[in-house]
Design a protein around this motif. Sequence first.
Motif, PDB file in Angstrom:
ATOM      1  N   THR A  26      40.562  54.274  22.531  1.00  0.00           N
ATOM      2  CA  THR A  26      39.441  53.922  23.400  1.00  0.00           C
ATOM      3  C   THR A  26      39.980  53.132  24.593  1.00  0.00           C
ATOM      4  O   THR A  26      41.108  52.643  24.573  1.00  0.00           O
ATOM      5  CB  THR A  26      38.420  53.052  22.651  1.00  0.00           C
ATOM      6  N   GLN A  27      39.173  52.978  25.626  1.00  0.00           N
ATOM      7  CA  GLN A  27      39.592  52.208  26.793  1.00  0.00           C
ATOM      8  C   GLN A  27      39.920  50.764  26.409  1.00  0.00           C
ATOM      9  O   GLN A  27      40.889  50.182  26.915  1.00  0.00           O
ATOM     10  CB  GLN A  27      38.497  52.231  27.854  1.00  0.00           C
ATOM     11  N   GLU A  28      39.139  50.186  25.492  1.00  0.00           N
ATOM     12  CA  GLU A  28      39.353  48.799  25.081  1.00  0.00           C
ATOM     13  C   GLU A  28      40.714  48.616  24.418  1.00  0.00           C
ATOM     14  O   GLU A  28      41.330  47.546  24.507  1.00  0.00           O
ATOM     15  CB  GLU A  28      38.252  48.355  24.114  1.00  0.00           C
ATOM     16  N   GLU A  29      41.223  49.659  23.767  1.00  0.00           N
ATOM     17  CA  GLU A  29      42.498  49.545  23.062  1.00  0.00           C
ATOM     18  C   GLU A  29      43.696  49.427  24.000  1.00  0.00           C
ATOM     19  O   GLU A  29      44.793  49.071  23.567  1.00  0.00           O
ATOM     20  CB  GLU A  29      42.691  50.744  22.121  1.00  0.00           C
ATOM     21  N   PHE A  30      43.500  49.691  25.289  1.00  0.00           N
ATOM     22  CA  PHE A  30      44.590  49.518  26.247  1.00  0.00           C
ATOM     23  C   PHE A  30      44.780  48.044  26.612  1.00  0.00           C
ATOM     24  O   PHE A  30      45.772  47.687  27.247  1.00  0.00           O
ATOM     25  CB  PHE A  30      44.338  50.351  27.508  1.00  0.00           C
ATOM     26  N   LYS A  31      43.829  47.202  26.237  1.00  0.00           N
ATOM     27  CA  LYS A  31      43.938  45.747  26.370  1.00  0.00           C
ATOM     28  C   LYS A  31      44.291  45.320  27.792  1.00  0.00           C
ATOM     29  O   LYS A  31      45.279  44.637  28.036  1.00  0.00           O
ATOM     30  CB  LYS A  31      44.967  45.209  25.375  1.00  0.00           C
ATOM     31  N   ILE A  32      43.447  45.752  28.734  1.00  0.00           N
ATOM     32  CA  ILE A  32      43.646  45.408  30.144  1.00  0.00           C
ATOM     33  C   ILE A  32      42.441  44.627  30.656  1.00  0.00           C
ATOM     34  O   ILE A  32      41.300  45.058  30.487  1.00  0.00           O
ATOM     35  CB  ILE A  32      43.829  46.676  31.002  1.00  0.00           C
ATOM     36  N   ASP A  33      42.692  43.488  31.253  1.00  0.00           N
ATOM     37  CA  ASP A  33      41.636  42.705  31.887  1.00  0.00           C
ATOM     38  C   ASP A  33      41.777  42.783  33.405  1.00  0.00           C
ATOM     39  O   ASP A  33      42.877  42.977  33.935  1.00  0.00           O
ATOM     40  CB  ASP A  33      41.696  41.239  31.457  1.00  0.00           C
ATOM     41  N   ILE A  34      40.649  42.617  34.100  1.00  0.00           N
ATOM     42  CA  ILE A  34      40.624  42.600  35.563  1.00  0.00           C
ATOM     43  C   ILE A  34      40.407  41.162  36.012  1.00  0.00           C
ATOM     44  O   ILE A  34      39.477  40.500  35.547  1.00  0.00           O
ATOM     45  CB  ILE A  34      39.480  43.463  36.109  1.00  0.00           C
ATOM     46  N   CYS A  35      41.262  40.705  36.913  1.00  0.00           N
ATOM     47  CA  CYS A  35      41.097  39.367  37.474  1.00  0.00           C
ATOM     48  C   CYS A  35      40.906  39.461  38.981  1.00  0.00           C
ATOM     49  O   CYS A  35      41.555  40.266  39.648  1.00  0.00           O
ATOM     50  CB  CYS A  35      42.332  38.505  37.175  1.00  0.00           C
ATOM     51  N   GLU A  36      40.003  38.647  39.495  1.00  0.00           N
ATOM     52  CA  GLU A  36      39.812  38.568  40.942  1.00  0.00           C
ATOM     53  C   GLU A  36      40.288  37.216  41.444  1.00  0.00           C
ATOM     54  O   GLU A  36      40.127  36.197  40.770  1.00  0.00           O
ATOM     55  CB  GLU A  36      38.342  38.776  41.308  1.00  0.00           C
ATOM     56  N   ILE A  37      40.883  37.226  42.633  1.00  0.00           N
ATOM     57  CA  ILE A  37      41.374  35.997  43.244  1.00  0.00           C
ATOM     58  C   ILE A  37      40.311  35.498  44.222  1.00  0.00           C
ATOM     59  O   ILE A  37      40.044  36.140  45.242  1.00  0.00           O
ATOM     60  CB  ILE A  37      42.700  36.238  43.978  1.00  0.00           C
ATOM     61  N   ARG A  38      39.711  34.370  43.909  1.00  0.00           N
ATOM     62  CA  ARG A  38      38.714  33.775  44.794  1.00  0.00           C
ATOM     63  C   ARG A  38      39.413  32.774  45.706  1.00  0.00           C
ATOM     64  O   ARG A  38      40.127  31.897  45.243  1.00  0.00           O
ATOM     65  CB  ARG A  38      37.621  33.094  43.982  1.00  0.00           C
ATOM     66  N   TYR A  39      39.185  32.911  47.011  1.00  0.00           N
ATOM     67  CA  TYR A  39      39.818  32.031  47.984  1.00  0.00           C
ATOM     68  C   TYR A  39      38.982  32.035  49.262  1.00  0.00           C
ATOM     69  O   TYR A  39      38.122  32.902  49.445  1.00  0.00           O
ATOM     70  CB  TYR A  39      41.248  32.499  48.268  1.00  0.00           C
ATOM     71  N   PRO A  40      39.189  31.083  50.171  1.00  0.00           N
ATOM     72  CA  PRO A  40      38.388  31.033  51.411  1.00  0.00           C
ATOM     73  C   PRO A  40      38.792  32.142  52.376  1.00  0.00           C
ATOM     74  O   PRO A  40      39.683  31.983  53.207  1.00  0.00           O
ATOM     75  CB  PRO A  40      38.715  29.644  51.975  1.00  0.00           C
ATOM     76  N   THR A  41      38.154  33.285  52.262  1.00  0.00           N
ATOM     77  CA  THR A  41      38.563  34.479  53.002  1.00  0.00           C
ATOM     78  C   THR A  41      38.464  34.324  54.517  1.00  0.00           C
ATOM     79  O   THR A  41      39.182  35.003  55.259  1.00  0.00           O
ATOM     80  CB  THR A  41      37.715  35.693  52.569  1.00  0.00           C
ATOM     81  N   LYS A  42      37.591  33.453  54.989  1.00  0.00           N
ATOM     82  CA  LYS A  42      37.429  33.281  56.436  1.00  0.00           C
ATOM     83  C   LYS A  42      38.550  32.460  57.066  1.00  0.00           C
ATOM     84  O   LYS A  42      38.772  32.508  58.271  1.00  0.00           O
ATOM     85  CB  LYS A  42      36.078  32.621  56.743  1.00  0.00           C
ATOM     86  N   PHE A  43      39.245  31.699  56.226  1.00  0.00           N
ATOM     87  CA  PHE A  43      40.235  30.769  56.760  1.00  0.00           C
ATOM     88  C   PHE A  43      41.658  31.024  56.275  1.00  0.00           C
ATOM     89  O   PHE A  43      42.584  30.341  56.715  1.00  0.00           O
ATOM     90  CB  PHE A  43      39.840  29.333  56.389  1.00  0.00           C
ATOM     91  N   ALA A  44      41.836  31.976  55.385  1.00  0.00           N
ATOM     92  CA  ALA A  44      43.169  32.206  54.831  1.00  0.00           C
ATOM     93  C   ALA A  44      43.396  33.686  54.579  1.00  0.00           C
ATOM     94  O   ALA A  44      42.451  34.460  54.427  1.00  0.00           O
ATOM     95  CB  ALA A  44      43.328  31.425  53.522  1.00  0.00           C
ATOM     96  N   LYS A  45      44.672  34.069  54.559  1.00  0.00           N
ATOM     97  CA  LYS A  45      45.057  35.448  54.257  1.00  0.00           C
ATOM     98  C   LYS A  45      46.064  35.453  53.108  1.00  0.00           C
ATOM     99  O   LYS A  45      46.940  34.593  53.038  1.00  0.00           O
ATOM    100  CB  LYS A  45      45.670  36.122  55.485  1.00  0.00           C
ATOM    101  N   LEU A  46      45.918  36.435  52.246  1.00  0.00           N
ATOM    102  CA  LEU A  46      46.873  36.637  51.159  1.00  0.00           C
ATOM    103  C   LEU A  46      47.562  37.972  51.375  1.00  0.00           C
ATOM    104  O   LEU A  46      47.101  38.819  52.132  1.00  0.00           O
ATOM    105  CB  LEU A  46      46.151  36.623  49.806  1.00  0.00           C
TER     106      LEU A  46
END
Length: 259
Positions: A82-102
């Motif tokens: 199953t998809q869950e058995e691949f054991k993958i999580d999604i993470c998002e990076i929250r940062y001040p997008t108007k004042f910084a670039k990654l």
Amino acid sequence: MIENVYQHFRKEERPFIDALSEWITEVEDQYTPYLTDFLDPRQMYIVESLVGKRDLKLYYFGGYEAAERKRVFICPDYYTPTQEEFKIDICEIRYPTKFAKLSHSKILGTLMSVGVKREYFGDIVFDGERWQFFVDVGMKNYVENQVDKIGNVSVRIETRDYTEIITPIDDWTLVQDTVSSMRLDAIIASIFKISRQRAKQLIEAGKVKLNWAEQLRPDFELGLLDIVSVRGYGRIQIKEIEGKTKKDKWRIQFGVLFK
């Protein structure tokens, strides 16, 4: 037998081949599936080559359909994960997008600097505003707790559901080209229309990565599904090796992501 396998691949790929051989044997002997870490396209090609015509099945998943780096389930032919058995999580990076670039390189460097190996991370993706990355479930909490800055930008790592995956803006271009050799410097020079000397300088200066690892040898011979990243220029993937021309040049299909 393993010596016969070695001759088809690079010397530096032997440790991966040895580990893969053990995984395959484990699945065949114990009739239990094996889940790999995140693999790059070249490693997935090696997996397919070694599994060959055995009575095993391979399933791939990297968090989203177009993922470059994926985990692979090596299974007995009766098993479907199953998809869950691949054991993958999604993470998002929250940062001040108007004042910084990654950037991809800064994010990857930060993630690895907290002591987590590259194989625990999948793709790092960007939609023009938001950055997300895919990570082994077992490492997610550690990464969330360890990463609060990327460069000098304060960030917060937050888990996301699969319904919240962003659509990356990467725009790969298919390019047909003929090259004099499969050397790293020759291919970089040909694709990005620069001199071989300039390509060599970029490589020796540490500005080129092969399959996400620094490669300092201009004469390194590329192979099928290798991915090359050249800082300031873009990325190249060897999509297909079509053979040689009458003038003894290689006819190649590349995927190119121009900077």
